[in-house]
Design a protein around this motif. Structure first.
Motif, PDB file in Angstrom:
ATOM      1  N   ASN A 293      -5.225  -5.791   5.239  1.00 23.47           N
ATOM      2  CA  ASN A 293      -4.007  -6.477   5.145  1.00 23.47           C
ATOM      3  C   ASN A 293      -3.910  -7.937   5.604  1.00 23.47           C
ATOM      4  OD1 ASN A 293      -2.316  -4.372   4.371  1.00 23.47           O
ATOM      5  ND2 ASN A 293      -2.251  -3.579   6.358  1.00 23.47           N
ATOM      6  N   LYS A 345      -0.523  -6.044  -4.870  1.00 27.68           N
ATOM      7  CA  LYS A 345      -0.675  -5.675  -3.566  1.00 27.68           C
ATOM      8  C   LYS A 345       0.050  -6.490  -2.552  1.00 27.68           C
ATOM      9  CE  LYS A 345      -3.245  -1.975  -3.957  1.00 27.68           C
ATOM     10  NZ  LYS A 345      -2.987  -0.813  -3.489  1.00 27.68           N
ATOM     11  N   GLY A 346       0.998  -7.447  -3.330  1.00 27.82           N
ATOM     12  CA  GLY A 346       1.696  -8.111  -2.493  1.00 27.82           C
ATOM     13  C   GLY A 346       1.430  -9.637  -1.890  1.00 27.82           C
ATOM     14  N   ARG A 370      -0.607 -13.480   1.547  1.00 30.64           N
ATOM     15  CA  ARG A 370       0.257 -11.983   1.478  1.00 30.64           C
ATOM     16  C   ARG A 370       1.982 -12.581   1.720  1.00 30.64           C
ATOM     17  NH1 ARG A 370       1.043  -8.205   5.589  1.00 30.64           N
ATOM     18  NH2 ARG A 370      -0.602  -9.300   6.842  1.00 30.64           N
ATOM     19  N   SER A 372       4.516 -10.316   0.597  1.00 32.27           N
ATOM     20  CA  SER A 372       5.626  -9.056   0.297  1.00 32.27           C
ATOM     21  C   SER A 372       4.927  -7.893   0.162  1.00 32.27           C
ATOM     22  CB  SER A 372       6.398  -9.259  -0.947  1.00 32.27           C
ATOM     23  OG  SER A 372       5.570  -9.301  -2.097  1.00 32.27           O
ATOM     24  N   THR A 373       5.844  -6.627   0.138  1.00 31.87           N
ATOM     25  CA  THR A 373       5.265  -5.313  -0.125  1.00 31.87           C
ATOM     26  C   THR A 373       4.341  -5.491  -1.685  1.00 31.87           C
ATOM     27  OG1 THR A 373       7.120  -4.650  -0.977  1.00 31.87           O
ATOM     28  CG2 THR A 373       6.689  -4.476   1.582  1.00 31.87           C
ATOM     29  N   GLU A 374       4.005  -4.249  -2.012  1.00 29.59           N
ATOM     30  CA  GLU A 374       3.228  -4.114  -3.262  1.00 29.59           C
ATOM     31  C   GLU A 374       4.297  -4.121  -4.476  1.00 29.59           C
ATOM     32  OE1 GLU A 374       0.815  -0.644  -3.503  1.00 29.59           O
ATOM     33  OE2 GLU A 374      -0.154  -1.007  -1.632  1.00 29.59           O
ATOM     34  N   ASN A 375       3.797  -4.836  -5.349  1.00 22.85           N
ATOM     35  CA  ASN A 375       4.513  -5.116  -6.566  1.00 22.85           C
ATOM     36  C   ASN A 375       4.101  -4.136  -7.733  1.00 22.85           C
ATOM     37  OD1 ASN A 375       5.500  -6.177  -9.114  1.00 22.85           O
ATOM     38  ND2 ASN A 375       5.222  -8.280  -8.432  1.00 22.85           N
ATOM     39  N   ASP A 376       5.136  -3.006  -7.913  1.00 19.79           N
ATOM     40  CA  ASP A 376       4.798  -2.034  -8.693  1.00 19.79           C
ATOM     41  C   ASP A 376       4.838  -2.355 -10.188  1.00 19.79           C
ATOM     42  OD1 ASP A 376       4.812  -0.166  -6.926  1.00 19.79           O
ATOM     43  OD2 ASP A 376       7.157   0.314  -7.070  1.00 19.79           O
TER      44      ASP A 376
END
Length: 404
Positions: A293, A345-346, A370, A372-376
């Motif tokens: 991270n 992976k954000g 970095r 954000s959270t993961e981007n689906d």
């Protein structure tokens, strides 16, 4: 003159208590303490140098190894017998002057070029002229971030500058490259935490030139607390890095002979760097940055071989039959999918030319922050591309292996 009175001795104690706390936080960048006592027309000088967590202090022909608390207690006790005391406390990029006599005790920060901090006994007389020396190199007619003059010790140690203080003709290009590297990271590094030590991991560090340069710039120019960790599988390369760090007295660096995939960090990693790591070693570094991270991941990839033997795309069949085009497309697809995975992976990703393509075709720098959270959605696109191009990227594999 009369000796320093008790009230000012107590004030001196308070100032030195503050320096003691500073030492406990910044011991990795501490350089030395210089004292000058005056009695009548006579001066008595002392010098204290860092020695494995303690201070090796020489005064009046006697040398002792003391902890910082003992050193300052001795200095205070000695000051009671003199008319005045000047104490210069030097760190990489910072110099503090404390002056005490029977009338007053003062403390101030001196704005001193790092080259002058090497000789702290003369720092006050040099500070006025320091700002006028070595401010601009005309090698590229630009104001350099790593300046000739203040960065001479660094530039000599990494072999870019000769002993007589001139940039070597065959190293001008290298000098321009390292300065450009700092320029491209300047804005990104400013966004890192300000009130904690920034841990920077250099994957496949090699001779670690850029880590040494960033260490200098962050510590002595930006005055940001930082710690560097260099990883390389070669024991001999790691040993040469350790020697250079010792020569420069860069105690905020460590080097480990280890494969990137086997590294387990013992502290929070803020920045992961990878410069010209060959082929899938870049993917290993990116995967490690994602896994820990890291706030920032920076890579300048090299030797794109993996996709060349894998990918195919029917609509481009008659174009890719030309080997040159297929090779160039493989490079673009490799780095493009690396960027897409980082986004998944954000990370917010930007790609820039590191240096001129006339110098090397391997000049693409990937910068990821970095956010954000993961981007689906980005991950779905990535998986779809794997299928369309008939590829199974090393980055995807490394990430899956670590998740198991």
């Amino acid at each position: 003159m009369s000796t320093i009175n008790k009230q000012n001795i107590n004030k001196l104690k308070l100032f030195l208590m503050g320096l003691e706390n500073r030492f406990s936080e910044n011991s990795s960048i501490f350089k030395q303490v210089n004292t000058t006592y005056i009695s009548g027309l006579k001066e008595f000088k002392g010098t204290g140098l860092y020695n494995n967590g303690d201070i090796k202090y020489n005064f009046n022909g006697k040398t002792e190894t003391l902890n910082i608390s003992q050193l300052f207690s001795n200095i205070i006790k000695e000051a009671e017998s003199y008319d005045s005391l000047s104490l210069i406390y030097s760190e990489r990029g910072s110099v503090i002057l404390i002056s005490a006599d029977n009338k007053n005790v003062t403390m101030k920060n001196l704005d001193v070029d790092p080259i002058d901090a090497e000789d702290s006994n003369n720092v006050s007389s040099k500070s006025a002229s320091a700002s006028t020396r070595g401010t601009t190199s005309t090698l590229l007619n630009r104001d350099y971030y790593i300046k000739i003059g203040s960065a001479d010790n660094l530039l000599k140690e990494i072999g870019i500058m000769s002993k007589d203080g001139k940039i070597k003709n065959d190293k001008i290009r290298k000098y321009n490259q390292i300065d450009r590297y700092v320029e491209l990271l300047e804005g990104i590094l400013d966004k890192l935490p300000k009130n904690e030590i920034v841990n920077i991991l250099d994957c496949g560090c090699g001779k670690s030139y850029l880590s040494f340069v960033l260490n200098y710039y962050l510590t002595e120019v930006k005055r940001k607390k930082c710690h560097f960790i260099g990883l390389d599988y070669s024991e001999s390369v790691i040993e040469s890095c350790r020697i250079m760090a010792k020569n420069l007295n860069y105690r905020n660096m460590e080097f480990q002979a280890i494969d990137i995939k086997d590294y387990e960090p013992s502290k929070n990693i803020h920045v992961v760097l990878s410069l010209h790591a060959c082929d899938t070693a870049t993917d290993m570094a990116l995967a490690l940055g994602i896994r820990v991270n890291s706030d920032v991941i920076v890579a300048v990839p090299c030797c794109h071989k993996e996709f060349l033997s894998q990918y195919s795309y029917e609509p481009f069949k008659n174009i890719l039959k030309q080997g040159v085009f297929k090779t160039r497309m493989a490079d673009i697809l490799t780095d493009g999918m690396r960027c897409l995975m980082l986004e998944a992976k954000g990370y917010e990703v930007s790609v820039v030319e590191y240096i001129s393509p006339l110098e090397t075709p391997k000049n693409t720098m990937i910068r990821a922050i970095r956010t954000s959270t993961e981007n689906d959605k980005a991950m779905d696109e990535y998986i779809s591309l794997m299928s369309s191009l008939n590829v199974y990227p090393a980055l995807y594999s490394f990430l899956n292996d670590w998740e198991v």
